[in-house]
Structure formats: structure tokens, C-alpha cells
Design an enzyme around this catalytic site. Structure first.
Site, PDB file in Angstrom:
ATOM      1  N   GLU A   9       0.873  -1.177   0.000  1.00  0.00           N
ATOM      2  CA  GLU A   9       0.000   0.000   0.000  1.00  0.00           C
ATOM      3  C   GLU A   9       0.907   1.222   0.000  1.00  0.00           C
ATOM      4  OE1 GLU A   9      -3.082  -0.303  -0.551  1.00  0.00           O
ATOM      5  OE2 GLU A   9      -3.277  -2.445  -0.144  1.00  0.00           O
ATOM      6  N   HIS A  57      -7.029   2.506   1.371  1.00  0.00           N
ATOM      7  CA  HIS A  57      -6.482   1.564   2.363  1.00  0.00           C
ATOM      8  C   HIS A  57      -6.764   1.927   3.815  1.00  0.00           C
ATOM      9  CE1 HIS A  57      -3.390   4.626   2.625  1.00  0.00           C
ATOM     10  NE2 HIS A  57      -2.873   4.322   1.437  1.00  0.00           N
ATOM     11  N   HIS A 150      -8.508  -2.106   1.131  1.00  0.00           N
ATOM     12  CA  HIS A 150      -7.260  -2.747   0.760  1.00  0.00           C
ATOM     13  C   HIS A 150      -6.349  -2.841   1.992  1.00  0.00           C
ATOM     14  CE1 HIS A 150      -7.397  -2.059  -3.832  1.00  0.00           C
ATOM     15  NE2 HIS A 150      -8.618  -1.985  -3.336  1.00  0.00           N
TER      16      HIS A 150
END
Length: 228
Positions: A9, A57, A150
């Protein structure tokens, strides 16, 4: 064969433009079976977190502010990776960020010769289909109900399952067939080794009384088809 499935990420899409790596998750596999060994780390990017990236995220600048810098975990990460092939979804993106971070601290880049891109594999298998991790998990029946945002380790774990499916699955049917052959051979061997006592067959012809009762029963039919 040892392989590492990993995901990252970031603060954005361009490592050369100042975006940074903020999380990495790695899953070790031996012969395409997860061993349970993982490497997971958050990194302080030493910069702000764009709202659009945080929406993907959920990692805020505040959350990351007390996490170690990449340089503090780089040696442990490289040790975990070893010399194994590295599997990632859209792998060029993840390799780009990883190698940019390594370059910042003067460490050797990870060779792209080790790169295994599951997007490229999926494109060959399913031309024209959606190739996102979500879409491919749905195609192969991989449960992703717990994936609300995510996350590098979660996505690496999902990708490990997807990678196995893309490479042909674990061929459980062949394993069961082999087991069945082994069981059959054992049963045959056991049957051959057992000594049996001969027993004469029992009489099975109808008796005179039974034949008479049958004839009496058949006489009760008027103009049966079989007598025409």
C-alpha cells in the site's frame, strides 16, 4: 519450491514523483502451499497522506506517524524475501515502489527477473475479463467478504489463494485417485491372501409343490397374451 506472494500500500501511484510505500505484506509458500510464515510492516512515509489514497487503504498520516521508517525494517524484509520468486498482482507497480525505497537507502534493487505477475497470468487465461483482485476472487469462489478496504497482508493472503487457482489448483482429484488406487491394491492383496473353504451351491430349482401352485395360479388368467 519457495515463493513469496506480496502486496503493498502506498501514498499514491508514482514512486518517482514522491509517493512512498506505507505497508507491505508477504506470505511464504512452499510448493504453492502457504507455510504460515508472513512478513508484515507499516512504514512512516515522512509525508502527508492524500485523501484519495487513505480512502483506498484507510491508513492515515496520524496512524503511520509512530511506525518505523522503511530503512529500519528493510534488512528484515530482504532476509524474509531471500532469493525466492516474488508473486504480486500488477507486479510492476509493487516492484517499482519496493525498489525505489531500496534505492533511497542505498540497498540493491530486487531483480525483476524474480517477478511473477498474476495480472499477466490471468490475462492469458481469461482474455477480455476483469482482472482486479476482487473480480478474480469472485471468478474462483475465493471468500473476500472480510475485505472492506485494501490491506497489504490481507490482499497477499487472498492473492496466494488466487495464484494457486490460476496455476491449476492443487489437483485434489488426482490425489484422491491415487489414494483410491492404493486402497484398491490393499483390498485385492488382502482378498488374495485369505484362504476360503469350498462350499457346494445350495439347490435352487422349484419344488413339485411350487410348480403345481404356479400352474394353478396361471390357469386363473382368461385369454392371456402369451397364449395367442
Amino acid at each position: 519450491m519457495r515463493e513469496i506472494v506480496f502486496d503493498t500500500e502506498t501514498t499514491g501511484l508514482d514512486p518517482q514523483g514522491g509517493d512512498r510505500l506505507v505497508e507491505i505484506g508477504c506470505v511464504e509458500m512452499l510448493n504453492r502451499v502457504p507455510t504460515g510464515a508472513v512478513f508484515h510492516a507499516y512504514f512512516n512515509p515522512e509525508r502527508d497522506m492524500p485523501a484519495e489514497a487513505e480512502a483506498v487503504h484507510g491508513l492515515s498520516a496520524s496512524f503511520l506517524s509512530d511506525k518505523p521508517k522503511f530503512a529500519e525494517r528493510a534488512a528484515a524484509l530482504i532476509e524474509f524475501l531471500g532469493d525466492a520468486p516474488l508473486v504480486a498482482h500488477n507486479a510492476g507497480f509493487d516492484f517499482g515502489f519496493l525498489n525505489t525505497e531500496l534505492a533511497k537507502i542505498g540497498m540493491e534493487a530486487v531483480s525483476r527477473d524474480r517477478m511473477v505477475d498474476t495480472v499477466a497470468i490471468a490475462r492469458r487465461k481469461h482474455p477480455g475479463a476483469k482482472l482486479s483482485l476482487d473480480a478474480l476472487c469472485s471468478r474462483y469462489g475465493i471468500d473476500r467478504s472480510h475485505r472492506t478496504k485494501h490491506g497489504a497482508l490481507l490482499d497477499a493472503e487472498l492473492l496466494a489463494q488466487l495464484y494457486v487457482e490460476l496455476m491449476g489448483g492443487r489437483q485434489i482429484g488426482l490425489e484422491l485417485a491415487a489414494d483410491a488406487v492404493a486402497v484398491t491394491e490393499t483390498m485385492v492383496a488382502a482378498t488374495v491372501s485369505v484362504s476360503r473353504t469350498f462350499r457346494a451351491p445350495r439347490p435352487h430349482a422349484a419344488s413339485e409343490a411350487e410348480l403345481a401352485r404356479h400352474a394353478e395360479f396361471m390357469a386363473g388368467f382368461s385369454e392371456p397374451l402369451w397364449s395367442r
